[in-house]
Motif scaffolding. Structure first.
Motif, PDB file in Angstrom:
ATOM      1  N   SER A  34      34.504 -68.231 -67.609  1.00 37.21           N
ATOM      2  CA  SER A  34      34.241 -68.387 -69.043  1.00 37.21           C
ATOM      3  C   SER A  34      34.161 -67.009 -69.697  1.00 37.21           C
ATOM      4  N   GLU A  35      33.962 -66.993 -71.011  1.00 29.84           N
ATOM      5  CA  GLU A  35      33.858 -65.718 -71.728  1.00 29.84           C
ATOM      6  C   GLU A  35      32.705 -64.885 -71.196  1.00 29.84           C
ATOM      7  N   SER A  36      31.602 -65.514 -70.849  1.00 23.41           N
ATOM      8  CA  SER A  36      30.489 -64.809 -70.223  1.00 23.41           C
ATOM      9  C   SER A  36      30.772 -64.749 -68.736  1.00 23.41           C
ATOM     10  N   ILE A  37      30.647 -63.560 -68.138  1.00 22.67           N
ATOM     11  CA  ILE A  37      30.988 -63.460 -66.722  1.00 22.67           C
ATOM     12  C   ILE A  37      29.952 -64.119 -65.831  1.00 22.67           C
ATOM     13  N   LEU A  38      28.756 -64.419 -66.365  1.00 26.00           N
ATOM     14  CA  LEU A  38      27.732 -65.081 -65.577  1.00 26.00           C
ATOM     15  C   LEU A  38      27.156 -66.263 -66.347  1.00 26.00           C
ATOM     16  N   VAL A  39      27.060 -67.386 -65.683  1.00 23.90           N
ATOM     17  CA  VAL A  39      26.439 -68.560 -66.281  1.00 23.90           C
ATOM     18  C   VAL A  39      25.470 -69.159 -65.271  1.00 23.90           C
ATOM     19  N   ASP A  40      24.435 -69.806 -65.784  1.00 22.00           N
ATOM     20  CA  ASP A  40      23.468 -70.486 -64.944  1.00 22.00           C
ATOM     21  C   ASP A  40      24.018 -71.867 -64.600  1.00 22.00           C
ATOM     22  N   SER A  41      24.269 -72.101 -63.326  1.00 21.29           N
ATOM     23  CA  SER A  41      24.807 -73.379 -62.868  1.00 21.29           C
ATOM     24  C   SER A  41      23.728 -74.342 -62.409  1.00 21.29           C
ATOM     25  N   SER A  42      22.446 -73.991 -62.632  1.00 17.54           N
ATOM     26  CA  SER A  42      21.381 -74.944 -62.318  1.00 17.54           C
ATOM     27  C   SER A  42      21.348 -75.995 -63.417  1.00 17.54           C
ATOM     28  N   SER A  43      20.520 -76.996 -63.255  1.00 14.82           N
ATOM     29  CA  SER A  43      20.425 -78.035 -64.275  1.00 14.82           C
ATOM     30  C   SER A  43      19.756 -77.532 -65.552  1.00 14.82           C
ATOM     31  N   TYR A  44      19.221 -76.301 -65.545  1.00 13.06           N
ATOM     32  CA  TYR A  44      18.523 -75.753 -66.705  1.00 13.06           C
ATOM     33  C   TYR A  44      19.436 -74.975 -67.654  1.00 13.06           C
ATOM     34  N   SER A  45      20.560 -74.482 -67.183  1.00 12.38           N
ATOM     35  CA  SER A  45      21.493 -73.687 -67.999  1.00 12.38           C
ATOM     36  C   SER A  45      20.769 -72.586 -68.769  1.00 12.38           C
ATOM     37  N   ARG A  46      20.033 -71.763 -68.060  1.00  9.74           N
ATOM     38  CA  ARG A  46      19.240 -70.685 -68.661  1.00  9.74           C
ATOM     39  C   ARG A  46      20.131 -69.613 -69.284  1.00  9.74           C
ATOM     40  N   PRO A  47      19.616 -68.956 -70.328  1.00 11.85           N
ATOM     41  CA  PRO A  47      20.374 -67.828 -70.885  1.00 11.85           C
ATOM     42  C   PRO A  47      20.338 -66.632 -69.942  1.00 11.85           C
ATOM     43  N   ILE A  48      21.442 -65.920 -69.876  1.00  8.38           N
ATOM     44  CA  ILE A  48      21.562 -64.724 -69.051  1.00  8.38           C
ATOM     45  C   ILE A  48      22.068 -63.611 -69.945  1.00  8.38           C
ATOM     46  N   THR A  49      21.418 -62.461 -69.881  1.00  9.82           N
ATOM     47  CA  THR A  49      21.825 -61.323 -70.691  1.00  9.82           C
ATOM     48  C   THR A  49      22.385 -60.245 -69.776  1.00  9.82           C
ATOM     49  N   LEU A  50      23.544 -59.736 -70.119  1.00 15.06           N
ATOM     50  CA  LEU A  50      24.130 -58.622 -69.389  1.00 15.06           C
ATOM     51  C   LEU A  50      23.774 -57.339 -70.135  1.00 15.06           C
ATOM     52  N   VAL A  51      23.164 -56.395 -69.445  1.00 16.90           N
ATOM     53  CA  VAL A  51      22.764 -55.128 -70.043  1.00 16.90           C
ATOM     54  C   VAL A  51      23.717 -54.056 -69.535  1.00 16.90           C
ATOM     55  N   GLY A  52      24.231 -53.246 -70.436  1.00 18.59           N
ATOM     56  CA  GLY A  52      25.248 -52.282 -70.061  1.00 18.59           C
ATOM     57  C   GLY A  52      26.582 -52.994 -69.966  1.00 18.59           C
ATOM     58  N   SER A  53      27.313 -52.709 -68.923  1.00 23.39           N
ATOM     59  CA  SER A  53      28.643 -53.307 -68.778  1.00 23.39           C
ATOM     60  C   SER A  53      28.899 -53.825 -67.372  1.00 23.39           C
ATOM     61  N   PRO A  54      28.087 -54.770 -66.888  1.00 21.63           N
ATOM     62  CA  PRO A  54      28.438 -55.375 -65.594  1.00 21.63           C
ATOM     63  C   PRO A  54      29.813 -56.010 -65.700  1.00 21.63           C
ATOM     64  N   THR A  55      30.567 -55.965 -64.635  1.00 20.44           N
ATOM     65  CA  THR A  55      31.921 -56.508 -64.661  1.00 20.44           C
ATOM     66  C   THR A  55      32.149 -57.422 -63.466  1.00 20.44           C
ATOM     67  N   GLN A  56      33.145 -58.276 -63.592  1.00 18.02           N
ATOM     68  CA  GLN A  56      33.572 -59.065 -62.453  1.00 18.02           C
ATOM     69  C   GLN A  56      34.473 -58.200 -61.591  1.00 18.02           C
ATOM     70  N   SER A  57      34.371 -58.387 -60.287  1.00 14.83           N
ATOM     71  CA  SER A  57      35.155 -57.582 -59.364  1.00 14.83           C
ATOM     72  C   SER A  57      35.738 -58.472 -58.266  1.00 14.83           C
ATOM     73  N   THR A  58      36.978 -58.209 -57.934  1.00 12.28           N
ATOM     74  CA  THR A  58      37.597 -58.910 -56.802  1.00 12.28           C
ATOM     75  C   THR A  58      37.543 -58.055 -55.537  1.00 12.28           C
ATOM     76  N   ALA A  59      37.034 -56.828 -55.661  1.00 10.24           N
ATOM     77  CA  ALA A  59      36.997 -55.906 -54.523  1.00 10.24           C
ATOM     78  C   ALA A  59      36.071 -56.401 -53.415  1.00 10.24           C
ATOM     79  N   GLN A  60      34.938 -56.970 -53.781  1.00  6.58           N
ATOM     80  CA  GLN A  60      33.971 -57.505 -52.827  1.00  6.58           C
ATOM     81  C   GLN A  60      33.525 -58.872 -53.329  1.00  6.58           C
ATOM     82  N   LYS A  61      33.486 -59.836 -52.447  1.00  5.29           N
ATOM     83  CA  LYS A  61      32.993 -61.159 -52.826  1.00  5.29           C
ATOM     84  C   LYS A  61      32.645 -61.910 -51.555  1.00  5.29           C
TER      85      LYS A  61
END
Length: 181
Positions: free
Chosen positions: A113-140
């Motif tokens: 999605s547009e947000s790189i992190l979402v809460d997949s629990s039943s609560y769907s909590r808000p998540i704030t990214l501080v700075g510039s965390p990014t998605q990476s395929t280098a390690q997973k």
């Protein structure tokens, strides 16, 4: 990470993925344990009860009396639970974490999605990214990506979770776990 549990540093510079779990079992004399790859590496028992703790949660940044420490690396699968999932050494899961009745936050670090992190629990909590965390395929560990947290020139990239009543780690059972690189 550091703080009341002491430094959790050993073995993290080997370029391998590690399961890290912090667990508190209040019925066993306020026992707190840290597990790395399913093996208990630190245990503390409080002689008195803990005061209620109310604050935001940060993944990738630790502040203790003004001194900031940062995590530089990848996180995949972050789960906060309101129970003590582990009471002794365990075999880490070989699949993504799943949400159950005790899951209060669940982040699969591979959102498209547009947000790189979402809460997949039943609560769907808000998540704030501080700075510039990014998605990476280098390690997973699971899925196609992890979240990369890097600190540059004293600026931290981290994940910020707003305070919630069910994150009151001062008086209840809990488990916080993730896969870290």
């Amino acid at each position: 990470t550091s703080g009341d549990f002491g430094a959790i540093e050993s073995g993290f510079n080997d370029r391998n993925c590690h399961n890290v779990a912090i667990d508190r079992n209040r019925s066993h004399t306020n026992n707190k344990k840290v597990y790395v790859d399913g093996v208990m590496t630190l245990e503390k028992t409080a002689t008195t009860g803990y005061a209620n703790h109310s604050s935001n949660i940060a993944f990738g940044k630790y502040i203790n009396w003004g001194d900031a420490m940062y995590f530089n690396g990848h996180l995949d699968e972050i789960r906060i639970s309101n129970n003590a999932r582990y009471t002794s050494n365990f075999t880490p899961q070989t699949t993504k974490f799943t949400s159950d009745a005790n899951t209060k936050l669940l982040i699969h670090s591979d959102s498209t999605s547009e947000s790189i992190l979402v809460d997949s629990s039943s609560y769907s909590r808000p998540i704030t990214l501080v700075g510039s965390p990014t998605q990476s395929t280098a390690q997973k560990k699971f899925g196609d990506t992890s979240v990369l947290l890097e600190s540059n020139n004293g600026t931290s990239n981290h994940i910020w979770i707003p305070d919630r009543d069910d994150y009151d780690f001062g008086k209840e059972y809990f488990t916080i776990e993730t896969w870290a690189y």
